[in-house]
Design an enzyme around this catalytic site. Sequence first.
Site, PDB file in Angstrom:
ATOM      1  N   CYS B  86     -10.636  70.932  -8.147  1.00 14.62           N
ATOM      2  CA  CYS B  86     -11.431  70.727  -9.493  1.00 14.62           C
ATOM      3  C   CYS B  86     -11.432  71.991 -10.368  1.00 14.62           C
ATOM      4  CB  CYS B  86     -12.961  70.734  -8.790  1.00 14.62           C
ATOM      5  SG  CYS B  86     -14.303  70.183 -10.150  1.00 14.62           S
ATOM      6  N   HIS B 196     -12.670  66.146  -4.725  1.00 11.33           N
ATOM      7  CA  HIS B 196     -13.251  67.336  -3.752  1.00 11.33           C
ATOM      8  C   HIS B 196     -12.849  66.804  -2.203  1.00 11.33           C
ATOM      9  CE1 HIS B 196     -15.006  70.054  -6.462  1.00 11.33           C
ATOM     10  NE2 HIS B 196     -15.350  69.144  -7.058  1.00 11.33           N
ATOM     11  N   GLU B 198     -12.582  68.232   0.349  1.00 10.27           N
ATOM     12  CA  GLU B 198     -13.294  69.290   1.394  1.00 10.27           C
ATOM     13  C   GLU B 198     -14.743  68.439   1.466  1.00 10.27           C
ATOM     14  OE1 GLU B 198     -12.791  70.019  -1.888  1.00 10.27           O
ATOM     15  OE2 GLU B 198     -14.547  70.960  -2.464  1.00 10.27           O
TER      16      GLU B 198
END
Lengths: 82, 226
Positions: B86, B196, B198
């Site tokens: 990002c 994302h 994660e």
Amino acid sequence: MIKARIIVTLKTGVLDPQGKAIESALGNLGIDGVGSVRQGKVFDVEIDGEDAAGAKTKLDAMCEQLLANTVIENYLVEIHHG
Amino acid sequence: MKTAVVLLPGLNRDRDMIAALRTITGKKPVTVWQTETALPDVDLVVVPGGFSFGDYLRAGAIAARSPVMRAVADAAAKGVPVLGVCNGFQILCEAGLLPGALMRNAALRFVCREVKLEVVNARTRFSTAYEEGQIIRCPVAHHDGNYFADDATLKSLKDDGQIVFRYAEGTNPNGAIHDIAGIVNKAGNVLGMMPHPENLVEPEHGGTDGRGIFESLLGASTSVAA
């Protein structure tokens, strides 16, 4: 003191959605006949001393290294003496 | 696998990244503040997401000129894997570690939703846990994810297999050219991506599709060590 104005604009062919949004808002205001709008940025910079050539070198360096992203933007440096 | 997470003022996804790295690698990442001029000896450097320096000037522009990013560039040049997610992707592009630029989303709106990603290249060290052509789920949350590169750059990205992830099934959330969601550098050790991963690594997140990126790196790091 040397005063300069740096104008950063999007390169031709790079889509400018913000300019397009402004175009449509101008239409909403009833301002017709607007061919197109491209949004850019203006930086007013003061450089110490009176060395115009030295100032131009510094101004170009700051455009190349930070103020413009030359992948998508062009820049123009205008120098105005104090 | 030892990891480091770069911290810059205005980031807000650093905790999520640290939690994901700790869960998957079993070790707490080292954090490195933006004024540091050297990185610890690690197997992965991560530049997480957020809004470093308030996205002033351009997203990632100020962060890319911070002292720590010089150390990240040195590590990348030595072949250390670097992952930017990002704002981290924006920072890596602004720092010149990846080609192209990330512009304002075409619809001018911040997007926070789940997208589908196609794994275009499963041979990078970040993507071996996936199959080529596999479609995975991944969340996005950004305002400036509209990837742009000139024709020559796009051609070389394609020819050299540098496009790793593409938005699939009509889920391009930002107008990115050729639906590009994530790319690697020519050497293959720097990956930048807008989504994302994660945030999709534990069943409690609603899925584990994002784990593959970290597990690919873990696999590569283990095989090097062995």
